[in-house]
Design a protein around this motif. Sequence first.
Motif, PDB file in Angstrom:
ATOM      1  N   THR A 178     -15.479   0.910   2.748  1.00 51.44           N
ATOM      2  CA  THR A 178     -16.899   0.675   3.050  1.00 51.44           C
ATOM      3  C   THR A 178     -17.111   0.192   4.475  1.00 51.44           C
ATOM      4  N   ALA A 179     -16.268  -0.745   4.925  1.00 54.63           N
ATOM      5  CA  ALA A 179     -16.441  -1.303   6.274  1.00 54.63           C
ATOM      6  C   ALA A 179     -16.283  -0.229   7.342  1.00 54.63           C
ATOM      7  N   ASP A 180     -15.320   0.667   7.179  1.00 55.15           N
ATOM      8  CA  ASP A 180     -15.123   1.715   8.177  1.00 55.15           C
ATOM      9  C   ASP A 180     -16.207   2.782   8.085  1.00 55.15           C
ATOM     10  N   ALA A 181     -16.738   3.019   6.887  1.00 55.95           N
ATOM     11  CA  ALA A 181     -17.869   3.940   6.753  1.00 55.95           C
ATOM     12  C   ALA A 181     -19.098   3.373   7.468  1.00 55.95           C
ATOM     13  N   GLN A 182     -19.326   2.065   7.342  1.00 55.06           N
ATOM     14  CA  GLN A 182     -20.430   1.418   8.047  1.00 55.06           C
ATOM     15  C   GLN A 182     -20.233   1.502   9.560  1.00 55.06           C
ATOM     16  N   TYR A 183     -18.987   1.347   9.991  1.00 52.23           N
ATOM     17  CA  TYR A 183     -18.685   1.447  11.423  1.00 52.23           C
ATOM     18  C   TYR A 183     -18.973   2.868  11.926  1.00 52.23           C
ATOM     19  N   LEU A 184     -18.623   3.873  11.119  1.00 52.73           N
ATOM     20  CA  LEU A 184     -18.888   5.262  11.493  1.00 52.73           C
ATOM     21  C   LEU A 184     -20.392   5.501  11.639  1.00 52.73           C
ATOM     22  N   ILE A 185     -21.188   4.929  10.745  1.00 55.27           N
ATOM     23  CA  ILE A 185     -22.648   5.052  10.833  1.00 55.27           C
ATOM     24  C   ILE A 185     -23.161   4.416  12.115  1.00 55.27           C
ATOM     25  N   PHE A 186     -22.639   3.230  12.432  1.00 54.86           N
ATOM     26  CA  PHE A 186     -23.033   2.545  13.668  1.00 54.86           C
ATOM     27  C   PHE A 186     -22.662   3.377  14.890  1.00 54.86           C
ATOM     28  N   LEU A 187     -21.454   3.934  14.881  1.00 53.29           N
ATOM     29  CA  LEU A 187     -20.935   4.631  16.053  1.00 53.29           C
ATOM     30  C   LEU A 187     -21.623   5.976  16.282  1.00 53.29           C
ATOM     31  N   CYS A 188     -21.896   6.705  15.205  1.00 52.50           N
ATOM     32  CA  CYS A 188     -22.365   8.093  15.331  1.00 52.50           C
ATOM     33  C   CYS A 188     -23.794   8.309  14.858  1.00 52.50           C
ATOM     34  N   GLY A 189     -24.472   7.248  14.444  1.00 50.70           N
ATOM     35  CA  GLY A 189     -25.841   7.386  13.986  1.00 50.70           C
ATOM     36  C   GLY A 189     -25.907   7.614  12.492  1.00 50.70           C
ATOM     37  N   ASP A 190     -27.117   7.534  11.941  1.00 47.14           N
ATOM     38  CA  ASP A 190     -27.278   7.593  10.485  1.00 47.14           C
ATOM     39  C   ASP A 190     -27.939   8.867   9.991  1.00 47.14           C
ATOM     40  N   LEU A 191     -27.917   9.924  10.819  1.00 47.58           N
ATOM     41  CA  LEU A 191     -28.409  11.222  10.363  1.00 47.58           C
ATOM     42  C   LEU A 191     -27.232  12.066   9.869  1.00 47.58           C
ATOM     43  N   MET A 192     -27.393  12.673   8.709  1.00 42.92           N
ATOM     44  CA  MET A 192     -26.292  13.399   8.085  1.00 42.92           C
ATOM     45  C   MET A 192     -25.821  14.586   8.916  1.00 42.92           C
ATOM     46  N   ASN A 193     -26.752  15.287   9.561  1.00 37.49           N
ATOM     47  CA  ASN A 193     -26.357  16.437  10.375  1.00 37.49           C
ATOM     48  C   ASN A 193     -25.385  16.046  11.475  1.00 37.49           C
ATOM     49  N   GLY A 194     -25.599  14.868  12.078  1.00 36.35           N
ATOM     50  CA  GLY A 194     -24.686  14.390  13.101  1.00 36.35           C
ATOM     51  C   GLY A 194     -23.380  13.894  12.519  1.00 36.35           C
ATOM     52  N   ARG A 210      -5.802   7.551   3.975  1.00 39.68           N
ATOM     53  CA  ARG A 210      -6.881   6.624   4.290  1.00 39.68           C
ATOM     54  C   ARG A 210      -7.261   6.740   5.763  1.00 39.68           C
ATOM     55  N   VAL A 211      -8.523   7.006   6.012  1.00 40.23           N
ATOM     56  CA  VAL A 211      -9.044   7.069   7.379  1.00 40.23           C
ATOM     57  C   VAL A 211      -9.166   5.660   7.938  1.00 40.23           C
ATOM     58  N   THR A 212      -8.691   5.456   9.148  1.00 42.22           N
ATOM     59  CA  THR A 212      -8.749   4.139   9.785  1.00 42.22           C
ATOM     60  C   THR A 212      -9.774   4.139  10.919  1.00 42.22           C
ATOM     61  N   ARG A 213     -10.083   2.959  11.406  1.00 48.07           N
ATOM     62  CA  ARG A 213     -10.994   2.847  12.548  1.00 48.07           C
ATOM     63  C   ARG A 213     -10.392   3.499  13.787  1.00 48.07           C
ATOM     64  N   GLN A 214      -9.067   3.459  13.886  1.00 44.11           N
ATOM     65  CA  GLN A 214      -8.397   4.103  15.018  1.00 44.11           C
ATOM     66  C   GLN A 214      -8.604   5.621  14.970  1.00 44.11           C
ATOM     67  N   ASP A 215      -8.587   6.200  13.769  1.00 47.89           N
ATOM     68  CA  ASP A 215      -8.870   7.629  13.632  1.00 47.89           C
ATOM     69  C   ASP A 215     -10.285   7.950  14.094  1.00 47.89           C
ATOM     70  N   ILE A 216     -11.224   7.090  13.705  1.00 48.46           N
ATOM     71  CA  ILE A 216     -12.631   7.298  14.085  1.00 48.46           C
ATOM     72  C   ILE A 216     -12.784   7.231  15.600  1.00 48.46           C
ATOM     73  N   ASP A 217     -12.230   6.182  16.209  1.00 48.33           N
ATOM     74  CA  ASP A 217     -12.368   5.999  17.658  1.00 48.33           C
ATOM     75  C   ASP A 217     -11.690   7.114  18.449  1.00 48.33           C
ATOM     76  N   ALA A 218     -10.649   7.718  17.868  1.00 51.45           N
ATOM     77  CA  ALA A 218      -9.873   8.726  18.591  1.00 51.45           C
ATOM     78  C   ALA A 218     -10.666  10.007  18.827  1.00 51.45           C
ATOM     79  N   VAL A 219     -11.534  10.393  17.894  1.00 49.52           N
ATOM     80  CA  VAL A 219     -12.174  11.711  18.020  1.00 49.52           C
ATOM     81  C   VAL A 219     -13.696  11.705  17.903  1.00 49.52           C
ATOM     82  N   ALA A 220     -14.280  10.652  17.340  1.00 45.61           N
ATOM     83  CA  ALA A 220     -15.732  10.642  17.143  1.00 45.61           C
ATOM     84  C   ALA A 220     -16.463  10.443  18.466  1.00 45.61           C
ATOM     85  N   ILE A 221     -17.606  11.094  18.610  1.00 41.30           N
ATOM     86  CA  ILE A 221     -18.426  10.949  19.819  1.00 41.30           C
ATOM     87  C   ILE A 221     -19.538   9.949  19.517  1.00 41.30           C
TER      88      ILE A 221
END
Length: 354
Positions: A178-194, A210-221
């Motif tokens: 849940t915490a990393d999903a919330q971080y993904l929303i913060f980082l990439c916005g809360d619209l599903m298309n994005g 398991r997806v980590t925050r490091q995985d998110i930071d590595a490729v997410a815009i």
Amino acid sequence: MATKRNDKSAAQAVYRKFKKDLSQGTIGSLYIFHGEEAYLRDYYLDQMKAKLIPGGMESFNYHLLPGKGLTAQRLGETVDALPMMSPRTLIVVNDYDLFKAPEGERTAMTKILSDLPEYCCLVFVYDTVLYKSDARMRKLAGAIQEKGQVVQFARQQQGDLVDWIGRRFRALGHEIDTADAQYLIFLCGDLMNGLISEIGKIGAFAKNRRVTRQDIDAVAIPVIDAKVFEMTDALGRRQMDQAFATLGDLFQLRQEPIMILAVLGKHFRQLYTARVALEARQSSRWLMELWGMRSTYPADKLMDMARRHGLDWCRTAMRRCAETDLAMKSVAGADPNDLLVSLMLELAAGGRAC
């Protein structure tokens, strides 16, 4: 405030009814689709098409009409077209503003909406055009209210979005907490298309289940709000190298200084509000409600940042953002980049712990 809550509750009730009708196959004749969440809107349009039209019969019974240049005569002819080897037809009209049509066209449109045949399902989709009803046009508003449903596809609440993110990752063979999903929303916005494109990239990159925050930071815009948040956090800690590195990232992403400043000003207004919340012994939930935030992550971060700054500094930061905005827009020959850098230096020098 109570009126807004009532409007929101009414919109949610219509949305729930629409989903129930769709699942039960009791789809009506007239719908207005609007709202920011285009992913959900397009998903449910596809579901409607699948429910209403047998496979292979779409070319005869599915009609897509652009709003630009649409006339009541053209719409009427399409509505009158009988279904072929299908119980119903589906007509989707994109970006036609019913309430801004010329009076003659509006009158004709109202007549069509008031007398739709049972075999026809007509959907007006508002995408680039903002839907706004006008009660002064009583006949048109009355026809929509009596014959149709106005379905708003709003940004999803945090809990629903976190669940959806979890399902998308599971479909890719991954898990996310849940915490990393919330971080993904913060980082990439809360619209599903994005989010869906970022989830695809992260899922392809992640090596473990398991997806980590490091995985998110590595490729997410990140969206601009997240980058500015990162920059102001570094400013507050007087980590100037990190703050200016983030500013450089924003320039590389071709973000205009005036846009960066607009987000910076909003952030400092939120930070000031967070400091006021601390003074009044309010929680991050109060801050979320006040600013309409859908994720606890930025609210908790703002409260944490507010603990490091005094009320006077937060107020000064707001004022200086406003003054810099005015200078960018009105001072002849002023360099927006220089003004933004000067502001950052000033804020970093003036920041002080509580």
